[in-house]
Write a protein that holds these residues in place. Structure first.
Motif, short mmCIF file in Angstrom:
data_model
loop_
_atom_site.label_atom_id
_atom_site.label_comp_id
_atom_site.label_asym_id
_atom_site.label_seq_id
_atom_site.Cartn_x
_atom_site.Cartn_y
_atom_site.Cartn_z
N ARG A 1 8.87 6.13 4.74
CA ARG A 1 8.47 6.35 3.35
C ARG A 1 7.46 5.31 2.90
N CYS A 2 7.07 5.38 1.63
CA CYS A 2 6.03 4.50 1.08
C CYS A 2 6.60 3.63 -0.04
N PRO B 1 -2.02 9.74 -2.55
CA PRO B 1 -1.81 11.04 -1.92
C PRO B 1 -0.38 11.25 -1.42
N ARG B 2 0.42 10.18 -1.43
CA ARG B 2 1.82 10.28 -1.03
C ARG B 2 2.70 9.63 -2.08
N ARG C 1 5.91 13.38 -9.54
CA ARG C 1 4.54 13.53 -9.05
C ARG C 1 3.65 14.25 -10.08
N ARG D 1 -8.80 8.08 -0.51
CA ARG D 1 -7.53 8.70 -0.12
C ARG D 1 -7.43 8.90 1.40
N PHE D 2 -8.58 9.09 2.05
CA PHE D 2 -8.58 9.31 3.50
C PHE D 2 -8.09 8.08 4.26
N ASN D 3 -8.05 6.92 3.61
CA ASN D 3 -7.56 5.71 4.27
C ASN D 3 -6.03 5.67 4.38
N VAL D 4 -5.35 6.52 3.63
CA VAL D 4 -3.89 6.52 3.61
C VAL D 4 -3.36 7.41 4.73
N PRO D 5 -2.57 6.86 5.66
CA PRO D 5 -1.98 7.69 6.72
C PRO D 5 -1.17 8.83 6.14
N SER D 6 -1.25 9.98 6.76
CA SER D 6 -0.54 11.16 6.24
C SER D 6 0.96 11.10 6.54
N SER D 7 1.36 10.21 7.43
CA SER D 7 2.77 10.06 7.74
C SER D 7 3.03 8.62 8.17
#
Length: 231
Positions: free
Chosen positions: A99-100, A51-52, A4, A22-28
């Motif tokens: 995961r991503c 962001p992940r 990272r 970045r706000f479009n990416v789910p935090s989990s």
């Protein structure tokens, strides 16, 4: 964990990367990052801007020598473009674990318009239920630069994460129809987001175009999925 900061170094020190959405990416939860493809740096730049953390599909030929050890140590996934369902199954297990995964579904470096994508990303999205985030990557190659060119240091790059998309199989719909429809929806979302990013940033796509894989190769990729391409 160490990869990272390396991604951050690439985006913030070696290059000047402007990141939006970045706000479009789910935090989990499971996420598939689907980016356009114009340069061999697209995967690393997307990795550093997200962001992940993510596991990116990379063609198996890259997993040799020192670079191969780095790719494996940073959690990237080798895939045989001639047909590799096992790699997609591994991605599915990672998504099932929340995961991503990152994929450049155009399959090879070209104009980056996302005019054609492989069905591998659609298969992953349908089988995992993961959220798909279209990612527009601009500036890693510009004008008439060769596909193998390396962007000059401190060049301004743009990475934009688009609106989330979820695809699902509909009642009474065959698997093939679902796959084709999901691929069309993802392609439209990615292509539209790339054009929006071009307009908002003023950064144009490179001048050349990708003719796409040969018919037999395309059919294989519909089964195996197309990885991040670095040739």
């Amino acid at each position: 964990m160490w990869s990272r900061p390396v991604g951050w170094l690439l985006d913030r020190v070696l290059y000047r990367t402007v990141v939006t959405g970045r706000f479009n990416v789910p935090s989990s939860g499971p996420v598939i990052f689907a980016g356009n493809h114009i340069s061999f740096l697209d995967g690393p730049v997307m990795f550093g801007a997200a962001p992940r953390p993510m596991h990116i599909l990379v063609k198996k030929e890259m997993f040799t020598g020192f670079l191969g050890r780095v790719l494996r140590a940073s959690g990237q996934i080798p895939i045989d473009r001639a047909g590799d369902r096992s790699a997609l199954e591994l991605c599915r297990h990672m998504l099932d674990a929340g995961r991503c995964v990152g994929i450049l579904p155009e399959g090879t470096r070209g104009s980056g318009t996302a005019g054609n994508i492989s069905n591998g990303v659609a298969w992953l999205a349908l089988m995992s239920g993961a959220t798909v985030i279209p990612v527009a990557i601009l500036g890693t190659r510009i004008g008439d630069e060769h596909r193998d060119s390396i962007p000059g240091l401190r060049r301004r790059l743009h990475v934009s994460f688009g609106a989330p998309l979820i695809v699902a199989r509909r009642n009474g719909e065959s698997g093939r129809v679902s796959m084709d429809r999901a691929a069309a929806e993802i392609r439209a979302a990615l292509a539209g987001h790339v054009q929006d990013a071009v307009k908002s940033t003023g950064q144009s796509l490179p001048g050349d175009s990708c003719t796409g894989p040969r018919p037999m190769q395309r059919r294989q990729e519909e089964v195996a999925g197309t990885p991040a391409d670095h040739h």
